[in-house]
Design an enzyme around this catalytic site. Structure first.
Site, PDB file in Angstrom:
ATOM      1  N   ALA A   1      42.097  33.084  45.664  1.00 54.05           N
ATOM      2  CA  ALA A   1      43.019  31.949  45.509  1.00 54.05           C
ATOM      3  C   ALA A   1      43.055  31.074  46.754  1.00 54.05           C
ATOM      4  CB  ALA A   1      44.422  32.481  45.212  1.00 54.05           C
TER       5      ALA A   1
ATOM      6  N   GLN B   1      56.040  36.809  42.258  1.00 54.29           N
ATOM      7  CA  GLN B   1      56.385  38.240  42.243  1.00 54.29           C
ATOM      8  C   GLN B   1      56.394  38.773  43.675  1.00 54.29           C
ATOM      9  OE1 GLN B   1      54.221  40.246  38.665  1.00 54.29           O
ATOM     10  NE2 GLN B   1      53.046  38.399  39.214  1.00 54.29           N
ATOM     11  N   ASN B   2      55.970  37.955  44.605  1.00 53.93           N
ATOM     12  CA  ASN B   2      55.868  38.379  46.002  1.00 53.93           C
ATOM     13  C   ASN B   2      57.224  38.240  46.687  1.00 53.93           C
ATOM     14  OD1 ASN B   2      53.183  38.640  45.359  1.00 53.93           O
ATOM     15  ND2 ASN B   2      52.571  36.722  46.326  1.00 53.93           N
ATOM     16  N   VAL B   3      57.481  39.164  47.598  1.00 55.06           N
ATOM     17  CA  VAL B   3      58.787  39.171  48.302  1.00 55.06           C
ATOM     18  C   VAL B   3      58.603  38.769  49.771  1.00 55.06           C
ATOM     19  CG1 VAL B   3      59.688  40.955  46.759  1.00 55.06           C
ATOM     20  CG2 VAL B   3      58.577  41.640  48.899  1.00 55.06           C
ATOM     21  N   ASP B   4      57.388  38.279  50.090  1.00 57.36           N
ATOM     22  CA  ASP B   4      57.004  38.094  51.498  1.00 57.36           C
ATOM     23  C   ASP B   4      57.465  36.789  52.133  1.00 57.36           C
ATOM     24  OD1 ASP B   4      53.616  37.634  50.236  1.00 57.36           O
ATOM     25  OD2 ASP B   4      55.215  36.139  50.458  1.00 57.36           O
TER      26      ASP B   4
ATOM     27  N   ASN C   1      41.661  34.291  39.885  1.00 55.53           N
ATOM     28  CA  ASN C   1      41.587  35.709  40.236  1.00 55.53           C
ATOM     29  C   ASN C   1      40.112  36.090  40.349  1.00 55.53           C
ATOM     30  OD1 ASN C   1      41.825  38.625  40.182  1.00 55.53           O
ATOM     31  ND2 ASN C   1      43.816  38.377  39.170  1.00 55.53           N
TER      32      ASN C   1
ATOM     33  N   THR D   1      47.552  37.668  40.091  1.00 54.11           N
ATOM     34  CA  THR D   1      48.395  38.724  39.534  1.00 54.11           C
ATOM     35  C   THR D   1      47.594  39.538  38.521  1.00 54.11           C
ATOM     36  OG1 THR D   1      50.465  39.253  38.379  1.00 54.11           O
ATOM     37  CG2 THR D   1      49.380  37.191  37.738  1.00 54.11           C
TER      38      THR D   1
ATOM     39  N   HIS E   1      61.055  39.003  41.953  1.00 53.53           N
ATOM     40  CA  HIS E   1      61.229  40.356  42.510  1.00 53.53           C
ATOM     41  C   HIS E   1      62.008  40.322  43.823  1.00 53.53           C
ATOM     42  CE1 HIS E   1      57.574  41.827  40.003  1.00 53.53           C
ATOM     43  NE2 HIS E   1      58.680  41.710  39.281  1.00 53.53           N
TER      44      HIS E   1
ATOM     45  N   GLU F   1      38.985  38.899  39.605  1.00 54.46           N
ATOM     46  CA  GLU F   1      38.718  39.850  38.517  1.00 54.46           C
ATOM     47  C   GLU F   1      39.396  39.407  37.236  1.00 54.46           C
ATOM     48  OE1 GLU F   1      37.839  42.949  41.660  1.00 54.46           O
ATOM     49  OE2 GLU F   1      38.207  43.599  39.615  1.00 54.46           O
TER      50      GLU F   1
END
Ligand code: APR
Length: 260
Positions: free
Chosen positions: A249, A119-122, A231, A206, A137, A233
């Site tokens: 991670a 989902q990262n665009v980096d 994660n 995520t 994304h 959390e």
């Protein structure tokens, strides 16, 4: 006394047996590369929750309403140090892959990881050496034509405003998917197919709150996949997971790699 197997060892045994391992990746993987998350503690939306829908310049409706005005405002924001878009751009420009990205690239090189759905665009997966990456994304380094879906490197952008596709004269936008924008059909289909065909999916960093990405683990599960969450959390996806590795991670993925 029975030896209790540590969760990392349990996960390593599952991953080693997998035939089509995939990873669904979110902003949490890039957190230790200095890129803020959206919803985690201190995340962008946590700090500046979008009041009425999307923050300025991130809404697809705003873009299609007046592309020339949008591009003009976007380019101005990218050179204004006080603007959140400038600050995010700086963080991503300066970011480098962390041990978590590198571990995923190693898992691919060892023939264990079939593909990443990010989902990262980096662009940090590519920078780490991963090749089988589906960017649901989009990617911040690319432009995309709204007519023919052709993707081109952003640094080849013409000075036209709004920029036009050199193949079909269609309207060009950033490849990054905006709020309210449909996911490009080609990449969405590929992500769904990857999820359906995987027999084990790592859920890495995520919050599992944004569709259609958040539905991919459930699609994998429906097709018999084992889900392993990484994660610090719990998330809405935790109850569906077979195993949760609680922690960052960039520490857990190298441990997992070294345990296989
Ligand atoms: N390691 C692993 N996970 C982490 C770490 C870390 N070091 N730090 C934070 N996290 C977790 C948080 O607990 C949270 O569950 O990463 C998750 C980040 O959640 P979000 O900020 O919601 O990011 P993401 O799930 O990728 O958001 C999905 O929302 O705004 C849109 O397009 C944007 O792609 C993004 C999408």
């Amino acid at each position: 006394m029975t030896q209790t197997t540590q969760p990392i060892q349990q996960a390593a045994a599952i991953v080693a047996r997998a035939h089509r391992l995939t990873a669904l990746v979110g902003a949490g993987l890039s957190a230790s590369s200095g890129i803020p998350t959206y919803r985690g503690p201190g995340g962008l939306w946590t700090r500046q929750r979008p009041r009425q829908g999307a923050p300025p310049l991130l809404s697809y409706q705003e873009f299609v309403r007046d592309p020339a005005a949008w591009w003009q405002a976007r380019l101005a924001a990218e050179t204004d140090p006080s603007h959140p878009i400038y600050q995010m751009k700086q963080a991503v420009d300066q970011a480098a892959p962390n041990p978590g990205h590198l571990a995923l690239a190693q898992l691919e090189q060892r023939g264990i990881l079939h593909c990443i759905i990010t989902q990262n665009v980096d662009n940090l997966h590519a920078a780490a050496g991963s090749r089988a990456v589906l960017e649901i994304h989009g990617n911040r380094n690319r432009l995309r034509c709204l007519q023919c879906h052709r993707r081109t490197p952003r640094n080849t952008q013409t000075p036209q405003n709004p920029p036009q596709c050199q193949q079909c004269n269609g309207l060009l936008k950033l490849d990054t998917v905006m709020f309210g924008e449909p996911i490009p059909p080609d990449v969405l289909q590929a992500c769904r197919q990857a999820a359906e065909q995987s027999d084990c999916m790592l859920l890495v960093g995520t919050s599992g709150t944004v569709n259609p990405a958040a539905r991919l683990p459930l699609l994998a599960k429906e097709n018999g996949a084992t889900l392993i969450e990484i994660n610090p959390e719990a998330t809405p996806l935790t109850p569906w997971c077979d195993l949760s590795l609680t922690g960052p991670a960039d520490a857990i993925l190298p441990q997992l790699l070294n345990s296989i």
